[in-house]
Design a protein around this motif. Structure first.
Motif, PDB file in Angstrom:
ATOM      1  N   THR A   1    -101.080 -23.839 -59.936  1.00 19.97           N
ATOM      2  CA  THR A   1    -101.541 -22.839 -60.914  1.00 19.97           C
ATOM      3  C   THR A   1    -102.770 -22.070 -60.446  1.00 19.97           C
ATOM      4  OG1 THR A   1    -102.942 -24.403 -62.122  1.00 19.97           O
ATOM      5  CG2 THR A   1    -100.652 -24.252 -62.825  1.00 19.97           C
ATOM      6  N   GLY A   2    -103.539 -22.673 -59.536  1.00 17.97           N
ATOM      7  CA  GLY A   2    -104.696 -21.954 -59.003  1.00 17.97           C
ATOM      8  C   GLY A   2    -105.010 -22.368 -57.579  1.00 17.97           C
ATOM      9  N   ASP A   3    -104.022 -22.892 -56.890  1.00 20.48           N
ATOM     10  CA  ASP A   3    -104.234 -23.399 -55.520  1.00 20.48           C
ATOM     11  C   ASP A   3    -103.005 -23.126 -54.659  1.00 20.48           C
ATOM     12  OD1 ASP A   3    -106.492 -24.905 -56.598  1.00 20.48           O
ATOM     13  OD2 ASP A   3    -104.991 -26.287 -57.356  1.00 20.48           O
ATOM     14  N   ASN A   4    -103.229 -22.931 -53.383  1.00 18.80           N
ATOM     15  CA  ASN A   4    -102.113 -22.838 -52.431  1.00 18.80           C
ATOM     16  C   ASN A   4    -101.663 -24.236 -52.012  1.00 18.80           C
ATOM     17  OD1 ASN A   4    -103.824 -20.043 -51.608  1.00 18.80           O
ATOM     18  ND2 ASN A   4    -101.620 -19.867 -51.730  1.00 18.80           N
ATOM     19  N   VAL A   5    -100.402 -24.326 -51.562  1.00 16.55           N
ATOM     20  CA  VAL A   5     -99.781 -25.622 -51.245  1.00 16.55           C
ATOM     21  C   VAL A   5     -99.488 -25.728 -49.750  1.00 16.55           C
ATOM     22  CG1 VAL A   5     -97.761 -27.089 -51.657  1.00 16.55           C
ATOM     23  CG2 VAL A   5     -98.650 -25.668 -53.492  1.00 16.55           C
ATOM     24  N   PHE A   6     -99.777 -26.883 -49.187  1.00 14.19           N
ATOM     25  CA  PHE A   6     -99.449 -27.179 -47.782  1.00 14.19           C
ATOM     26  C   PHE A   6     -98.732 -28.513 -47.706  1.00 14.19           C
ATOM     27  CE2 PHE A   6    -102.073 -24.085 -45.439  1.00 14.19           C
ATOM     28  CZ  PHE A   6    -102.854 -23.596 -46.458  1.00 14.19           C
ATOM     29  N   ILE A   7     -97.828 -28.644 -46.735  1.00 13.28           N
ATOM     30  CA  ILE A   7     -97.302 -29.965 -46.418  1.00 13.28           C
ATOM     31  C   ILE A   7     -97.568 -30.257 -44.939  1.00 13.28           C
ATOM     32  CG2 ILE A   7     -95.453 -29.955 -48.159  1.00 13.28           C
ATOM     33  CD1 ILE A   7     -93.452 -29.442 -45.826  1.00 13.28           C
ATOM     34  N   VAL A   8     -97.491 -31.532 -44.594  1.00 11.00           N
ATOM     35  CA  VAL A   8     -97.539 -31.931 -43.186  1.00 11.00           C
ATOM     36  C   VAL A   8     -96.232 -32.661 -42.912  1.00 11.00           C
ATOM     37  CG1 VAL A   8     -98.736 -33.309 -41.440  1.00 11.00           C
ATOM     38  CG2 VAL A   8    -100.058 -32.209 -43.275  1.00 11.00           C
ATOM     39  N   LYS A   9     -95.512 -32.221 -41.869  1.00 15.05           N
ATOM     40  CA  LYS A   9     -94.250 -32.865 -41.509  1.00 15.05           C
ATOM     41  C   LYS A   9     -94.204 -32.989 -39.994  1.00 15.05           C
ATOM     42  CE  LYS A   9     -90.059 -34.289 -42.667  1.00 15.05           C
ATOM     43  NZ  LYS A   9     -89.763 -35.360 -43.605  1.00 15.05           N
ATOM     44  N   ASN A  10     -94.017 -34.186 -39.505  1.00 13.13           N
ATOM     45  CA  ASN A  10     -93.965 -34.442 -38.059  1.00 13.13           C
ATOM     46  C   ASN A  10     -95.159 -33.831 -37.318  1.00 13.13           C
ATOM     47  OD1 ASN A  10     -91.508 -35.751 -38.490  1.00 13.13           O
ATOM     48  ND2 ASN A  10     -90.374 -33.836 -38.268  1.00 13.13           N
TER      49      ASN A  10
END
Ligand code: PXG
Length: 294
Positions: A190-199
């Motif tokens: 709602t007020g933040d960007n999203v990151f994932i970590v994969k491999n």
């Protein structure tokens, strides 16, 4: 939250006490949400990425045909003046520009002069414990508006969509909500960007999937470059987050915070991940070592 001390507000060229900082009920910012805002942080006497934030504010203004009577440099100065007037060393700045006073009716040309106010205050988005243990997030049914209506890049005074998504998350017992775009791809929280970590690789959705081009998001790209961590943009589904090794969120107010659960699925082992913690640590060092001194 009640302030302990009365804050000093920059309002249309003067610094006034918060009890005096008032705007008209005929301001189109109030009547129609016709206006824009920015949120900026300052740490230990320095404002983090001040020019970038003010430049983004000017881009939002341009996009909504709001002609500003100030330069970027002037708005930066007014921002620093506001912080100094409040005697703060650490905190949060909120700049708001409204279309100004006009008569009833949508027509923005009825408003002759935009209004600007600047607040310097504290902000605590999440308790400390969540920075150590990570956030639990739920997906909201409220979608991020499509760029076919209003571009997600405009930080407008219409945040009701995000507010309603936040309410959904809070009602579900989560502190933050994940927002998808019309196609069902991950946009942002709602007020933040999203990151994932994969491999070992950091991945975030392209802003064309409906997120704000966050300044903290850009900082993560910078830090990954410096630390030799691979980072790229790719469209993400919720499945990609459920099955990621790690995840974290970024925003000026939230800073960088691990996300350890989405829709009751543990992300990785349900603890903040190694790369996330490395980036969070680098972020904390960076915000204390660069910025505009005041
Ligand atoms: N997405 C949205 C929709 C935002 O409004 C971010 C991401 C993160 O961007 P930055 O540039 O901050 O890294 C934002 C940021 C507030 C407030 O109260 C401001 C935001 C989000 C939540 C609260 O000022 N904006």
């Amino acid at each position: 939250m009640r302030a302990v001390m009365s804050r000093k507000i920059w309002l249309d060229g003067s610094i006034v006490d918060e009890s005096e900082a008032k705007i008209s009920v005929f301001d189109h910012g109030i009547l129609y949400g016709d206006g824009i805002f920015e949120g900026i942080r300052f740490y230990e006497g320095r404002v983090f990425r001040l020019t970038e934030h003010i430049e983004r504010l000017f881009l939002s203004a341009k996009a909504i045909l709001l002609k500003l009577p100030w330069t970027v440099e002037e708005v930066c100065e007014y921002t620093l003046d506001t912080i100094r007037a409040n005697g703060l060393k650490d905190g949060y700045i909120r700049l708001v520009i409204t279309r100004g006073v006009g008569d009833l009716g949508l027509n923005p040309y009825l408003c002759e002069v935009p209004s600007m106010f600047i607040i310097a205050s504290g902000i605590t988005l999440y308790p400390d414990e969540l920075y150590e243990n990570g956030l639990e997030v739920v997906t909201c049914s409220t979608r991020r508006p499509t760029p076919a209506s209003l571009s997600p890049q405009v930080k407008s005074l219409n945040y009701l969509n995000n507010v309603m998504a936040k309410v959904e998350a809070l009602k579900a017992g989560a502190k933050e909500g994940l927002m998808l775009n019309e196609q069902g791809y991950v946009a942002e929280c709602t007020g933040d960007n999203v990151f994932i970590v994969k491999n070992g690789e950091v991945i975030t959705p392209p802003v064309s999937d409906g997120s704000l081009d966050g300044i903290t998001r850009q900082v993560i790209f910078d830090l990954c470059g410096e630390l030799g961590i691979s980072i790229r943009e790719a469209s993400l589904t919720r499945y990609d987050i459920y099955t990621a090794d790690e995840s974290f969120l970024t925003g000026t107010a939230a800073e960088t915070i691990p996300m350890v659960m989405l829709d009751e699925r543990e992300i990785g082992n349900g603890r903040p991940g190694e790369l996330s913690l490395k980036l969070i640590d680098a972020f904390r060092k960076l915000v204390r070592s660069e910025g505009t001194a005041f």
